[in-house]
Motif scaffolding. Sequence first.
Motif, PDB file in Angstrom:
ATOM      1  N   GLY A  69       0.827  -1.322  -0.091  1.00 54.45           N
ATOM      2  CA  GLY A  69       0.148  -0.119   0.038  1.00 54.45           C
ATOM      3  C   GLY A  69       0.890   1.264  -0.089  1.00 54.45           C
ATOM      4  O   GLY A  69       0.402   2.384   0.384  1.00 54.45           O
ATOM      5  N   GLY A  70       2.136   1.224  -0.303  1.00 53.76           N
ATOM      6  CA  GLY A  70       3.188   2.283  -0.441  1.00 53.76           C
ATOM      7  C   GLY A  70       3.873   2.294   0.928  1.00 53.76           C
ATOM      8  O   GLY A  70       3.046   2.222   1.803  1.00 53.76           O
ATOM      9  N   ILE A  71       5.106   2.834   0.783  1.00 52.35           N
ATOM     10  CA  ILE A  71       5.823   2.913   1.966  1.00 52.35           C
ATOM     11  C   ILE A  71       6.443   4.257   1.918  1.00 52.35           C
ATOM     12  O   ILE A  71       7.203   4.425   0.747  1.00 52.35           O
ATOM     13  CB  ILE A  71       6.782   1.748   2.222  1.00 52.35           C
ATOM     14  CG1 ILE A  71       6.296   0.367   2.313  1.00 52.35           C
ATOM     15  CG2 ILE A  71       7.592   1.864   3.475  1.00 52.35           C
ATOM     16  CD1 ILE A  71       7.132  -0.770   2.463  1.00 52.35           C
ATOM     17  N   GLU A  72       6.246   5.229   2.979  1.00 51.07           N
ATOM     18  CA  GLU A  72       6.918   6.488   3.033  1.00 51.07           C
ATOM     19  C   GLU A  72       8.350   6.263   2.797  1.00 51.07           C
ATOM     20  O   GLU A  72       9.413   5.828   3.547  1.00 51.07           O
ATOM     21  CB  GLU A  72       6.788   7.327   4.188  1.00 51.07           C
ATOM     22  CG  GLU A  72       7.022   8.467   4.200  1.00 51.07           C
ATOM     23  CD  GLU A  72       6.721   9.223   5.458  1.00 51.07           C
ATOM     24  OE1 GLU A  72       7.173  10.337   5.682  1.00 51.07           O
ATOM     25  OE2 GLU A  72       6.015   8.800   6.242  1.00 51.07           O
ATOM     26  N   GLY A  73       9.012   6.890   1.864  1.00 46.09           N
ATOM     27  CA  GLY A  73      10.540   7.042   1.712  1.00 46.09           C
ATOM     28  C   GLY A  73      10.850   6.009   0.404  1.00 46.09           C
ATOM     29  O   GLY A  73      12.520   6.099   0.170  1.00 46.09           O
TER      30      GLY A  73
END
Length: 392
Positions: free
Chosen positions: A49-53
């Motif tokens: 679901g997307g990972i920051e960075g």
Amino acid sequence: MKKLINLKIGDFAPSQSSRSLTPEGFLLCKGAKLAKAPQVRNYYPEEFGGIEGLKEGAPFGVYTSADELFSKSTMASAEGKDATNSHPPGNQVNAATWHGYSIGDLSNVREEEGYLVGDLLIKDKEAIELIQTNEKIELSLGYGADLILETGVAPDGTPYHAVFKNIQVNHVALVHYGRCGGDCRVGDQNPNPEKTMKIIVDGIPFDVADNEALAAALKKEQDQLANLKAAKLKIGDQEFSIATELEVVQAVADKLVTDHKTLADKVPVLEANQATPEKLEAMAADRAAVIHDAKKLDPNIKTDGCTCEQIKREAVKAKAADALVTAVLGGVAIGDAKPDVIDTAFRALAATSGTMNPANNLFQPAKVNAGDANTDIDPGKKPETPKWKQPL
């Protein structure tokens, strides 16, 4: 720490599980390899679901340690879980989805030679046919886990960017292609030479004859490629991603080559201009000769702290009125004359110093007495009339 649940893991290699049919027609697969550790597998941020960075579309390595995979908690969570034909929606089997997706169950979960192993009892007729024809024989665990973003290097030297912790198995799925190839699957203790194996090379699946050596070689190449894509290259104080910054790396390398060539070209010049003891002695002798000649031209000329060219120019300036200087400079001011012209004038002056310089007469007009006076006659005496002028 970022927690993610219901993740899919696939850790695969040729299995020697034993298949046999029960009196009920069920397929019992003993010793099926479910997962292995330690291992680094590549995932994409969008799978979570997307990972920051982390950039979408760029793979990153996730490490599973042996301590985590083979912990009592993880193995206990796998015991008695359902087998499914592909992963169910949401990657989870529960009371609402069990009836539509379960094709059997998992038991006798244990660790064997770095693998998480179990016995699968497949009850679904369609799934049994898929396995028996080797059309679908790879396995993939569905589980919940904590994903912790931290970097490190696995025991085999593979770098990673995150780790799985607190693994809890939910189900084991029968799939066409597992994440890492054909490591974990339901196999046959007596392989049929004509059956095929699914191999994934650079994301493209191939059917090849069942050859464990070939599969292992291709898998090794695939793992090395994945590691290369995740590798970093450091040049000086700059770090680059080999997978995404090849053009930048090439530009930096090209500049280093150019700079090296420039320095290499300067080496012969620097060596030629190197002040060796012999050259220093020759330079000292030349300077002493210049000072000696300059002092002959002008004893008061300043030499301390002056270069040889400055000394020569001052010496020529001291003899500016000399016709030889005028002739050599050709009307150019001493301050504007080029060093080689000054050197010529200085040498000419030094060569003729202390002697009568015939060049001065050469470049000056001759003296002529003009007038009618006879300097040999007494001014008070009347000049005699030339004989030829005397009267007859």
